[in-house]
Design an enzyme around this catalytic site. Structure first.
Site, PDB file in Angstrom:
ATOM      1  N   GLY A 210       0.626  -1.521  -0.343  1.00 56.19           N
ATOM      2  CA  GLY A 210      -0.442  -0.459   0.341  1.00 56.19           C
ATOM      3  C   GLY A 210       0.785   0.983  -0.097  1.00 56.19           C
ATOM      4  O   GLY A 210       1.143   1.658  -0.983  1.00 56.19           O
ATOM      5  N   CYS A 211       1.302   1.829   0.686  1.00 55.28           N
ATOM      6  CA  CYS A 211       1.832   2.649   0.731  1.00 55.28           C
ATOM      7  C   CYS A 211       3.246   3.185   1.281  1.00 55.28           C
ATOM      8  O   CYS A 211       3.775   4.244   0.990  1.00 55.28           O
ATOM      9  CB  CYS A 211       1.163   3.963   2.936  1.00 55.28           C
ATOM     10  SG  CYS A 211      -0.134   4.175   2.992  1.00 55.28           S
ATOM     11  N   VAL A 212       4.128   1.939   0.833  1.00 51.01           N
ATOM     12  CA  VAL A 212       5.724   1.747   1.100  1.00 51.01           C
ATOM     13  C   VAL A 212       5.516   2.205  -0.753  1.00 51.01           C
ATOM     14  O   VAL A 212       6.027   2.784  -1.092  1.00 51.01           O
ATOM     15  CB  VAL A 212       5.715   1.110   1.527  1.00 51.01           C
ATOM     16  CG1 VAL A 212       6.879   0.288   0.899  1.00 51.01           C
ATOM     17  CG2 VAL A 212       6.316   0.896   3.241  1.00 51.01           C
TER      18      VAL A 212
ATOM     19  N   SER B 230       4.690   5.233  -2.375  1.00 48.68           N
ATOM     20  CA  SER B 230       5.889   6.377  -1.923  1.00 48.68           C
ATOM     21  C   SER B 230       6.765   6.122  -2.745  1.00 48.68           C
ATOM     22  O   SER B 230       7.390   6.986  -3.065  1.00 48.68           O
ATOM     23  CB  SER B 230       6.179   6.492  -0.719  1.00 48.68           C
ATOM     24  OG  SER B 230       5.081   6.387   0.852  1.00 48.68           O
TER      25      SER B 230
END
Length: 214
Positions: free
Chosen positions: A154-156, A159
């Protein structure tokens, strides 16, 4: 194709080359907040056991301190009316637990944080989307973003994709990122290494720190 055949298939077509480290790194710790790490609390419905990943992140933080490497933590939080969550909250009801100024959205206290570290609030998966992260890094002439945190898929991953899009070198530390799903974690690391950033070990980053120290 099995895993080995897939790796060969991608390598023959030019995927998975290493970007490498630059000269001025920063550490981005993505969403190691209580809502995601406190797996012993049944109210933290988004959590999973990330103790090993936090341990490895702390190794990097401790080694970075003598070098003055900037450290940025991200958290994700929303107003009580959830209007700042957009339609994403329709996809994940657990986002409703991420209310501003609650314990859920505080950085996990087991991280070796210091007062001069930065904490940045985001609303969506990428640490860049709707934030000033890019300008923060550019103003400090950062060229390398060492990424730890959660979740890998997800966020990793989001990013990392945005980091390379903005011209930073994404270095994802394999032992220091985690996910609720082992399958999603492994696939995301494969995908990042193939197309967006370098997936490396903690020891590789520590060796890099030794090189820039000298």
């Amino acid at each position: 194709m099995n895993d080995t055949e897939e790796k060969i298939f991608f390598e023959k077509r030019g995927f998975g080359k290493n970007i490498g480290f630059g000269e001025r790194p920063a550490i981005l710790v993505v969403d190691f907040i209580n809502a995601f790490t406190n797996y012993q609390n049944p109210e933290m419905v988004l959590s999973s056991n990330l103790e090993k990943q936090i341990y490895e992140t702390n190794r990097l933080l401790d080694a970075s301190r003598p070098l003055g490497i900037p450290v940025i933590y991200t958290t994700i939080s929303y107003d009580d009316d959830l209007l700042d969550a957009g339609i994403w909250v329709l996809k994940q009801s657990g986002l409703e637990t991420l209310r501003a100024e609650t314990e859920a959205v505080k950085i996990d206290c087991s991280l070796h944080s210091q007062d001069n570290d930065s904490v940045m609030t985001k609303k969506y998966a990428s640490s860049f989307f709707g934030t000033d992260l890019s300008s923060r890094l550019t103003s400090q002439q950062i060229d390398t973003l060492i990424i730890t945190g959660c979740t890998t898929s997800g966020c990793v991953r989001a990013s990392a994709v945005d980091a390379v899009s903005y011209g930073f070198r994404p270095i994802i530390v394999e032992e220091a990122v985690g996910d609720r799903s082992v399958a999603a974690h492994n696939q995301s690391l494969f995908d990042i290494q193939a197309k967006y950033g370098d997936v490396v070990s903690v020891e590789t980053v520590l060796s890099y720190f030794e090189r820039i120290k000298s």
